[in-house]
Design a protein around this motif. Structure first.
Motif, PDB file in Angstrom:
ATOM      1  N   ASN A   1       0.824  -1.215   0.000  1.00 15.31           N
ATOM      2  CA  ASN A   1       0.000   0.000   0.000  1.00 15.31           C
ATOM      3  C   ASN A   1       0.853   1.258   0.000  1.00 15.31           C
ATOM      4  N   GLU A   2       1.978   1.180   0.686  1.00 17.50           N
ATOM      5  CA  GLU A   2       2.937   2.288   0.705  1.00 17.50           C
ATOM      6  C   GLU A   2       3.446   2.585  -0.707  1.00 17.50           C
ATOM      7  N   VAL A   3       3.823   1.505  -1.405  1.00 17.27           N
ATOM      8  CA  VAL A   3       4.309   1.616  -2.784  1.00 17.27           C
ATOM      9  C   VAL A   3       3.226   2.258  -3.660  1.00 17.27           C
ATOM     10  N   LEU A   4       1.998   1.766  -3.528  1.00 15.07           N
ATOM     11  CA  LEU A   4       0.884   2.294  -4.332  1.00 15.07           C
ATOM     12  C   LEU A   4       0.667   3.778  -4.044  1.00 15.07           C
ATOM     13  N   LYS A   5       0.727   4.140  -2.755  1.00 15.71           N
ATOM     14  CA  LYS A   5       0.531   5.550  -2.387  1.00 15.71           C
ATOM     15  C   LYS A   5       1.590   6.425  -3.047  1.00 15.71           C
ATOM     16  N   ASN A   6       2.837   5.934  -3.069  1.00 14.33           N
ATOM     17  CA  ASN A   6       3.936   6.698  -3.676  1.00 14.33           C
ATOM     18  C   ASN A   6       3.750   6.954  -5.162  1.00 14.33           C
ATOM     19  N   ILE A   7       3.037   6.073  -5.846  1.00 17.51           N
ATOM     20  CA  ILE A   7       2.808   6.271  -7.290  1.00 17.51           C
ATOM     21  C   ILE A   7       1.367   6.729  -7.556  1.00 17.51           C
ATOM     22  N   SER A   8       0.639   7.089  -6.490  1.00 15.31           N
ATOM     23  CA  SER A   8      -0.738   7.604  -6.598  1.00 15.31           C
ATOM     24  C   SER A   8      -1.690   6.656  -7.312  1.00 15.31           C
ATOM     25  N   VAL A   9      -1.551   5.372  -7.022  1.00 13.95           N
ATOM     26  CA  VAL A   9      -2.452   4.371  -7.587  1.00 13.95           C
ATOM     27  C   VAL A   9      -3.122   3.644  -6.430  1.00 13.95           C
ATOM     28  N   PRO A  10      -4.464   3.689  -6.324  1.00 21.42           N
ATOM     29  CA  PRO A  10      -5.120   2.975  -5.228  1.00 21.42           C
ATOM     30  C   PRO A  10      -5.026   1.449  -5.366  1.00 21.42           C
TER      31      PRO A  10
END
Length: 193
Positions: free
Chosen positions: A165-174
């Motif tokens: 989820n951290e990775v997804l947040k960093n690339i702005s993808v839910p």
């Protein structure tokens, strides 16, 4: 070897990625769960209440971007002939909404972000373009089917862990979902590329 190809491409210019899938045999792996849906916007007090009311009106679109191609495809799909609506183009996406607000255009074609801001202001979206894949990840033909499957599963599973989820947040993808080559080839047909 200087000419090293990229094994993975992550991007939002989906028509370019689609071209790589069709022409360079890249494989579609995942796309964001939320599709890309461009919108045709009007003012609250506009006499334009349905798509047919756009006849004889001025439609403003951003210049030479993906949103434009979707807007033009939607007009074709609705059966508008070239002289039935006046399409004008502007360099900046933000200027589209502004031109509708100031009355220099009757309708504007905007990207999903501008569309959301427009709705928040209490203004209507007359109609939406066909939903198409948004941010996507594609892989070069150098990867094996087994590697592609592992990669697809790992990317889809990112939402299931704290680190993911951290990775997804960093690339702005839910969230990522599986993508198929066919939907990208279909997209190119739809926008006439």
């Amino acid at each position: 070897e200087r000419q090293r190809r990229f094994d993975l491409v992550f991007g939002k210019t989906v028509n370019l990625l689609a071209g790589m899938v069709r022409d360079k045999k890249y494989e579609a792996i995942v796309k964001t769960k939320m599709p890309y849906v461009a919108g045709f916007i009007t003012m609250k007090d506009s006499p334009i209440k349905n798509p047919a009311d756009m006849r004889g009106k001025v439609v403003m679109m951003p210049e030479r971007v993906f949103t434009t191609k979707l807007g033009e495809a939607k007009l074709r799909e609705l059966g508008f002939k070239e002289n039935e609506v006046t399409v004008r183009y502007t360099r900046f996406q933000e200027a589209v909404a502004n031109s509708v607000e100031t009355g220099s255009a009757d309708v504007g074609v905007v990207n999903p972000t501008v569309k959301q801001e427009w709705l928040k202001k209490g203004n209507p979206v007359l109609l939406e373009a066909k939903p198409v894949p948004n941010w996507s990840i594609i892989a070069s033909p150098a990867l094996t089917q087994a590697e592609l499957a592992r990669l697809r599963n790992a990317l889809i599973a990112l939402k299931d862990s704290e680190h993911g989820n951290e990775v997804l947040k960093n690339i702005s993808v839910p969230e990522f979902v599986a993508a198929t080559n066919a939907e990208y080839v279909e997209l190119l047909k739809y926008i006439g590329e």
